[in-house]
Design a protein around this motif. Structure first.
Motif, PDB file in Angstrom:
ATOM      1  N   MET A  14      43.536  43.958  47.554  1.00  0.00           N
ATOM      2  CA  MET A  14      42.767  43.019  46.742  1.00  0.00           C
ATOM      3  C   MET A  14      43.518  42.670  45.470  1.00  0.00           C
ATOM      4  O   MET A  14      43.953  43.558  44.745  1.00  0.00           O
ATOM      5  N   ARG A  88      37.934  38.726  42.668  1.00  0.00           N
ATOM      6  CA  ARG A  88      39.117  38.552  43.516  1.00  0.00           C
ATOM      7  C   ARG A  88      39.811  37.219  43.299  1.00  0.00           C
ATOM      8  O   ARG A  88      39.174  36.199  43.119  1.00  0.00           O
ATOM      9  N   GLY A  91      43.742  38.362  48.692  1.00  0.00           N
ATOM     10  CA  GLY A  91      43.771  39.655  49.348  1.00  0.00           C
ATOM     11  C   GLY A  91      44.012  39.542  50.837  1.00  0.00           C
ATOM     12  O   GLY A  91      44.157  38.447  51.373  1.00  0.00           O
TER      13      GLY A  91
END
Length: 108
Positions: A14, A88, A91
Motif C-alpha cells: 500500500m 491510499r 498499491g
C-alpha cells in the motif's frame, strides 16, 4: 501437504498519501478486527518500508484460499476497505501458498 492444506497468504503493498501515515496506522489498527475476527484468518501484520517513503506491507494468513475469497467479497471486508481507501495513493496484491516454515531459534 496438498495445496488445500497449505496456509494461504495475502500480501498487500500500500502506497499511502504523504502526511497521513500515522493516521493510516491508527485506522488500520482500529479496523483490523474485521479481518482477524474472521474464523478463517490466522493473523495479520502491518509493516512500514524503510526503503520506500509512505509504503506499507500488510500480510494476512488464512486457513485456505476459498475461505479468504469468501471474506474478500463479504460486506465486512468492503467496509474495512472503505475506511482505509482515503489514505491510499496506490498499491497491489499478491497471493501465495506457504510451502515451508523454518522456525527461528527464539521460537524453539
Amino acid at each position: 501437504m496438498t495445496a488445500s492444506e497449505q496456509v494461504f497468504r495475502v500480501m498487500l503493498r500500500m502506497e499511502i498519501k504523504p502526511g497521513v501515515e500515522a493516521e493510516f496506522e491508527r485506522v488500520w489498527q482500529e479496523v483490523g478486527d474485521s479481518v482477524t475476527g474472521h474464523p478463517a484468518n490466522l493473523g495479520q501484520w502491518l509493516s512500514r518500508s524503510i526503503d520506500e517513503e509512505g509504503v506499507y506491507y500488510i500480510v494476512s494468513d488464512w486457513i485456505d484460499e476459498p475461505r479468504f475469497r469468501e471474506f474478500e467479497t463479504s460486506e465486512g471486508h468492503l467496509v474495512h476497505r472503505r475506511k482505509l481507501h482515503p489514505y491510499r495513493s496506490g498499491g497491489s496484491m499478491v497471493t501465495m501458498h506457504v510451502v515451508a516454515h523454518l522456525p527461528g531459534r527464539v521460537a524453539a
